[in-house]
Each structure stands twice: as C-alpha cells, then as structure tokens.
Design a protein around this motif. Structure first.
Motif, PDB file in Angstrom:
ATOM      1  N   LEU A  82      -8.963  -4.792  -5.483  1.00 50.34           N
ATOM      2  CA  LEU A  82      -8.227  -5.179  -6.511  1.00 50.34           C
ATOM      3  C   LEU A  82      -8.588  -4.497  -8.553  1.00 50.34           C
ATOM      4  O   LEU A  82      -7.514  -3.860  -8.848  1.00 50.34           O
ATOM      5  CB  LEU A  82      -8.708  -6.997  -7.223  1.00 50.34           C
ATOM      6  N   PHE A  83      -9.519  -4.839  -8.556  1.00 54.48           N
ATOM      7  CA  PHE A  83     -10.181  -3.698  -9.822  1.00 54.48           C
ATOM      8  C   PHE A  83      -9.401  -1.916  -9.355  1.00 54.48           C
ATOM      9  O   PHE A  83      -8.630  -1.408  -9.302  1.00 54.48           O
ATOM     10  CB  PHE A  83     -11.171  -3.619  -9.972  1.00 54.48           C
ATOM     11  N   SER A  84     -10.201  -1.336  -8.405  1.00 53.62           N
ATOM     12  CA  SER A  84      -9.896   0.436  -8.079  1.00 53.62           C
ATOM     13  C   SER A  84      -8.712   0.455  -7.753  1.00 53.62           C
ATOM     14  O   SER A  84      -8.523   1.607  -8.116  1.00 53.62           O
ATOM     15  CB  SER A  84     -11.354   0.561  -7.559  1.00 53.62           C
ATOM     16  N   GLY A  85      -8.445  -0.677  -6.541  1.00 56.78           N
ATOM     17  CA  GLY A  85      -7.316  -0.094  -5.895  1.00 56.78           C
ATOM     18  C   GLY A  85      -5.964  -0.247  -6.854  1.00 56.78           C
ATOM     19  O   GLY A  85      -4.942   0.416  -6.889  1.00 56.78           O
ATOM     20  N   SER A  86      -5.775  -1.122  -8.060  1.00 57.33           N
ATOM     21  CA  SER A  86      -4.924  -0.774  -9.192  1.00 57.33           C
ATOM     22  C   SER A  86      -5.150   0.059 -10.115  1.00 57.33           C
ATOM     23  O   SER A  86      -3.953   0.482 -10.159  1.00 57.33           O
ATOM     24  CB  SER A  86      -4.603  -2.306  -9.522  1.00 57.33           C
ATOM     25  N   LEU A  87      -5.973   0.567  -9.993  1.00 58.07           N
ATOM     26  CA  LEU A  87      -5.997   1.369 -11.242  1.00 58.07           C
ATOM     27  C   LEU A  87      -5.292   3.076 -10.228  1.00 58.07           C
ATOM     28  O   LEU A  87      -5.750   4.034 -11.400  1.00 58.07           O
ATOM     29  CB  LEU A  87      -7.985   1.880 -11.461  1.00 58.07           C
ATOM     30  N   GLY A  94       2.345   5.052 -12.369  1.00 59.70           N
ATOM     31  CA  GLY A  94       2.544   5.223 -13.827  1.00 59.70           C
ATOM     32  C   GLY A  94       2.982   4.054 -13.789  1.00 59.70           C
ATOM     33  O   GLY A  94       3.579   3.672 -15.536  1.00 59.70           O
ATOM     34  N   ILE A  95       2.883   2.925 -12.808  1.00 55.57           N
ATOM     35  CA  ILE A  95       3.531   1.293 -13.617  1.00 55.57           C
ATOM     36  C   ILE A  95       2.111   0.306 -13.921  1.00 55.57           C
ATOM     37  O   ILE A  95       1.507   0.078 -13.555  1.00 55.57           O
ATOM     38  CB  ILE A  95       3.833   1.006 -11.999  1.00 55.57           C
ATOM     39  N   LYS A  96       2.476   0.432 -15.608  1.00 56.83           N
ATOM     40  CA  LYS A  96       2.095  -0.105 -16.199  1.00 56.83           C
ATOM     41  C   LYS A  96       1.886  -2.131 -16.122  1.00 56.83           C
ATOM     42  O   LYS A  96       0.790  -1.859 -15.803  1.00 56.83           O
ATOM     43  CB  LYS A  96       2.448   0.283 -17.754  1.00 56.83           C
ATOM     44  N   ILE A  97       2.471  -2.399 -15.284  1.00 58.85           N
ATOM     45  CA  ILE A  97       1.967  -3.902 -15.057  1.00 58.85           C
ATOM     46  C   ILE A  97       1.224  -3.855 -14.216  1.00 58.85           C
ATOM     47  O   ILE A  97       0.341  -4.778 -13.728  1.00 58.85           O
ATOM     48  CB  ILE A  97       3.862  -4.747 -14.141  1.00 58.85           C
ATOM     49  N   LEU A  98       0.751  -3.315 -13.001  1.00 65.36           N
ATOM     50  CA  LEU A  98      -0.792  -3.324 -12.422  1.00 65.36           C
ATOM     51  C   LEU A  98      -1.473  -3.512 -12.813  1.00 65.36           C
ATOM     52  O   LEU A  98      -3.009  -3.474 -12.066  1.00 65.36           O
ATOM     53  CB  LEU A  98      -0.214  -1.440 -11.623  1.00 65.36           C
ATOM     54  N   GLY A  99      -2.192  -2.844 -13.809  1.00 65.27           N
ATOM     55  CA  GLY A  99      -2.714  -3.099 -15.043  1.00 65.27           C
ATOM     56  C   GLY A  99      -2.905  -4.116 -15.116  1.00 65.27           C
ATOM     57  O   GLY A  99      -4.461  -5.112 -14.972  1.00 65.27           O
ATOM     58  N   ALA A 100      -2.091  -5.455 -14.846  1.00 66.12           N
ATOM     59  CA  ALA A 100      -2.308  -7.151 -15.133  1.00 66.12           C
ATOM     60  C   ALA A 100      -3.077  -7.368 -13.715  1.00 66.12           C
ATOM     61  O   ALA A 100      -3.920  -8.545 -13.651  1.00 66.12           O
ATOM     62  CB  ALA A 100      -1.122  -7.609 -14.807  1.00 66.12           C
ATOM     63  N   ILE A 101      -3.258  -6.909 -12.327  1.00 70.20           N
ATOM     64  CA  ILE A 101      -3.861  -7.346 -12.025  1.00 70.20           C
ATOM     65  C   ILE A 101      -5.558  -6.813 -11.306  1.00 70.20           C
ATOM     66  O   ILE A 101      -6.752  -7.405 -10.982  1.00 70.20           O
ATOM     67  CB  ILE A 101      -3.431  -6.476 -10.317  1.00 70.20           C
ATOM     68  N   THR A 102      -5.750  -5.615 -12.167  1.00 62.68           N
ATOM     69  CA  THR A 102      -7.351  -5.266 -12.859  1.00 62.68           C
ATOM     70  C   THR A 102      -7.709  -5.771 -13.141  1.00 62.68           C
ATOM     71  O   THR A 102      -9.013  -6.347 -11.835  1.00 62.68           O
ATOM     72  CB  THR A 102      -7.364  -3.533 -13.391  1.00 62.68           C
ATOM     73  N   PRO A 103      -7.860  -6.910 -13.723  1.00 63.05           N
ATOM     74  CA  PRO A 103      -8.964  -8.240 -14.766  1.00 63.05           C
ATOM     75  C   PRO A 103      -9.386  -9.048 -13.034  1.00 63.05           C
ATOM     76  O   PRO A 103     -10.437  -9.531 -13.132  1.00 63.05           O
ATOM     77  CB  PRO A 103      -8.290  -9.057 -15.447  1.00 63.05           C
TER      78      PRO A 103
END
Length: 123
Positions: A82-87, A94-103
């Motif tokens: 979830l963390f590394s994969g989403s980053l 460039g899909i910014k919404i994926l940053g919501a998965i990182t936490p």
C-alpha cells in the motif's frame, strides 16, 4: 511462516534494488523532480521494510513463531504494497488521489513495528 517471511523479505529487497536502479537510470529524465522524490521515498521505505520482514522471520524463529510476530509480518507486507506501491503508481501516473492510499500503508508499518515490540515484551 519463518521461511515465508525470509522469502518475502528477500524478494522485496530484490524488487527495491531493481526499482531503485530503474528510477535512478530510466526515470531520472522522464519524471519531474517532485515525482522522482516520491518514487525514491517508495524505494526507501520498500527496502527498510523488506529488511524488516527478514527481522520478523528471525524473531519468529526465536520466539517460537508467535501469532503477534506473524501478524506483524503480514501487516508489514501489506504496508509495503500500500505505501510503496501507491507511491510508485502515483509518481509514474501522476494520479494524485493515489496519495490517499499511502497513509494506509503507513498504518500497516506502524502496526507491524508495535506488534514486534509487544511480542518481544510478552516473550
């Protein structure tokens, strides 16, 4: 579970090195500085937690394959995905919404480290 965590840790360390090299060579000219930094953060956390999985395997062997240690290992593995994969996906797409998965991955990492401490204290 001991062998599984050594294998998962080793494969993830391999992936972290490969993805780090890919980022340093193939992506350096293609990504913005900001996106490359995001990608590199994914690689850094990927490698740290790959080593963490191997540590968990050693602890599982020492502590008798504790349930808490096993849950910690799976939590750490989920954290990597979830963390590394989403980053990785965020920086490449460039899909910014994926940053919501990182936490959520960060929570997996935090849980894993706390469970290791609790398992050691209970042993």
């Amino acid at each position: 579970m001991i062998k599984i965590f050594v294998v998962l840790g080793s494969l993830n360390a391999f992936l972290a090195v490969a993805l780090g090299a890919f980022g340093a060579h193939a992506l350096k000219a293609k990504l913005s500085k900001e996106m490359l930094e995001i990608y590199q953060t994914g690689v850094q956390y990927h490698m740290i937690h790959a080593v963490g999985l191997i540590l968990i395997a050693l602890l599982a062997d020492k502590l008798g394959n504790s349930t808490l240690v096993n849950i910690s290992g799976w939590s750490m593995m989920i954290g990597i995905v979830l963390f590394s994969g989403s980053l990785y996906v965020l920086s490449l797409s460039g899909i910014k919404i994926l940053g919501a998965i990182t936490p959520l991955g960060g929570v997996g990492f935090l849980l894993a480290w706390v469970l290791i401490a609790v398992a050691v204290m209970k042993s």
